[in-house]
Design a protein around this motif. Structure first.
Motif, PDB file in Angstrom:
ATOM      1  N   TYR A  72       0.842  -1.200   0.000  1.00 41.64           N
ATOM      2  CA  TYR A  72       0.000   0.000   0.000  1.00 41.64           C
ATOM      3  C   TYR A  72       0.877   1.251   0.000  1.00 41.64           C
ATOM      4  O   TYR A  72       0.934   1.986   0.987  1.00 41.64           O
ATOM      5  CB  TYR A  72      -0.919   0.018   1.225  1.00 41.64           C
ATOM      6  CG  TYR A  72      -1.803  -1.194   1.328  1.00 41.64           C
ATOM      7  CD1 TYR A  72      -3.006  -1.256   0.627  1.00 41.64           C
ATOM      8  CD2 TYR A  72      -1.435  -2.281   2.113  1.00 41.64           C
ATOM      9  CE1 TYR A  72      -3.822  -2.375   0.716  1.00 41.64           C
ATOM     10  CE2 TYR A  72      -2.247  -3.405   2.205  1.00 41.64           C
ATOM     11  CZ  TYR A  72      -3.433  -3.445   1.504  1.00 41.64           C
ATOM     12  OH  TYR A  72      -4.240  -4.553   1.589  1.00 41.64           O
ATOM     13  N   LEU A  96     -10.079  -6.362  -0.963  1.00 40.31           N
ATOM     14  CA  LEU A  96     -11.226  -5.808  -1.688  1.00 40.31           C
ATOM     15  C   LEU A  96     -11.620  -6.777  -2.791  1.00 40.31           C
ATOM     16  O   LEU A  96     -10.828  -7.642  -3.174  1.00 40.31           O
ATOM     17  CB  LEU A  96     -10.844  -4.467  -2.310  1.00 40.31           C
ATOM     18  CG  LEU A  96     -10.648  -3.299  -1.349  1.00 40.31           C
ATOM     19  CD1 LEU A  96     -10.127  -2.080  -2.105  1.00 40.31           C
ATOM     20  CD2 LEU A  96     -11.944  -2.945  -0.641  1.00 40.31           C
ATOM     21  N   ARG A 148      -7.699   0.167  -3.373  1.00 38.98           N
ATOM     22  CA  ARG A 148      -7.981   0.918  -2.154  1.00 38.98           C
ATOM     23  C   ARG A 148      -7.445   2.345  -2.326  1.00 38.98           C
ATOM     24  O   ARG A 148      -6.259   2.544  -2.505  1.00 38.98           O
ATOM     25  CB  ARG A 148      -7.292   0.240  -0.978  1.00 38.98           C
ATOM     26  CG  ARG A 148      -8.051   0.363   0.297  1.00 38.98           C
ATOM     27  CD  ARG A 148      -7.400  -0.444   1.394  1.00 38.98           C
ATOM     28  NE  ARG A 148      -7.844  -1.814   1.459  1.00 38.98           N
ATOM     29  CZ  ARG A 148      -9.024  -2.215   1.927  1.00 38.98           C
ATOM     30  NH1 ARG A 148      -9.879  -1.339   2.346  1.00 38.98           N
ATOM     31  NH2 ARG A 148      -9.331  -3.490   1.965  1.00 38.98           N
ATOM     32  N   PRO A 193      -8.230   2.368   5.144  1.00 36.77           N
ATOM     33  CA  PRO A 193      -9.341   1.544   5.635  1.00 36.77           C
ATOM     34  C   PRO A 193      -9.731   1.860   7.082  1.00 36.77           C
ATOM     35  O   PRO A 193      -8.891   2.229   7.891  1.00 36.77           O
ATOM     36  CB  PRO A 193      -8.803   0.115   5.540  1.00 36.77           C
ATOM     37  CG  PRO A 193      -7.415   0.199   5.047  1.00 36.77           C
ATOM     38  CD  PRO A 193      -7.037   1.616   4.869  1.00 36.77           C
ATOM     39  N   GLN A 208     -11.813  -3.104   8.622  1.00 39.80           N
ATOM     40  CA  GLN A 208     -11.099  -3.718   7.504  1.00 39.80           C
ATOM     41  C   GLN A 208      -9.756  -4.320   7.908  1.00 39.80           C
ATOM     42  O   GLN A 208      -9.086  -4.950   7.096  1.00 39.80           O
ATOM     43  CB  GLN A 208     -10.892  -2.697   6.387  1.00 39.80           C
ATOM     44  CG  GLN A 208     -12.187  -2.285   5.725  1.00 39.80           C
ATOM     45  CD  GLN A 208     -12.890  -3.474   5.101  1.00 39.80           C
ATOM     46  OE1 GLN A 208     -12.347  -4.119   4.218  1.00 39.80           O
ATOM     47  NE2 GLN A 208     -14.082  -3.784   5.581  1.00 39.80           N
TER      48      GLN A 208
END
Length: 192
Positions: free
Chosen positions: A61, A91, A97, A101, A105
């Motif tokens: 991420y 997801l 994303r 979150p 999540q």
């Protein structure tokens, strides 16, 4: 336990540095370790024997690498155990994303969203018992009893039976089974 964690607030200079790093075309999660960010990393970790942890892993991420709620101070053992394990629920396919979150999540206890002792109970210095799925996942991902296992602490039948008794006490407490709880507590006290 102190559940009141303050989010990291970057200075104007730190924000400018982050923008400069993120805006480079070749930006990726490895940039977190660059020499140019050493002062930024140092300002985040201000506790002894601690490291900066990216809760949603920076390798997966990159858009959350500098998100304050994605950063926390963690002990070296937990950071090494978790590493880049993805602790965010996936997801649906082909979705990306774009927003950080919410608590629901995350598979593990999130230090900025969750109350730790609602998910895990700590006995003494090194015994942990999970109370929820998040607690179980945190226990597993961070290998919370690893040090005790490495020392051969669980080799003793007495220790294992005492731990089973404590687990039954926790279960009775949460099921509000007062009669069973009284009997189990007496058994535990007698075993000491």
């Amino acid at each position: 336990m102190d559940n009141e964690l303050r989010a990291i607030e970057f200075t104007k200079e730190q924000k400018a540095l982050i923008k400069e790093v993120v805006d480079t075309p070749e930006f990726n999660h490895i940039d977190w370790s660059s020499d140019s960010l050493e002062n930024l990393r140092s300002s985040i970790r201000n506790a002894a024997n601690c490291q900066v942890e990216h809760i949603a892993p920076k390798s997966k991420y990159k858009n959350f690498i500098f998100t304050p709620k994605n950063l926390c101070v963690v002990c070296v053992d937990c950071n090494n155990a978790k590493r880049d394990i993805d602790v965010v629920k996936p997801l649906p396919l082909k979705k990306e994303r774009t927003k950080y979150p919410p608590s629901s999540q995350f598979l593990i206890i999130h230090p900025h969203f969750d109350t730790y002792d609602e998910h895990l109970i700590k006995f003494g210095e090194r015994f942990y018992f999970s109370l929820t799925e998040k607690g179980s996942c945190t226990y597993s991902v961070c290998k919370l009893n690893k040090g005790l296992a490495d020392m051969g602490y669980f080799d003793s039948e007495d220790i294992l039976s005492d731990m089973e008794l404590m687990a039954q006490i926790i279960d009775a407490k949460f099921k509000k089974d007062t009669k069973k709880l009284i009997v189990l507590k007496k058994l535990l006290i007698d075993s000491i």
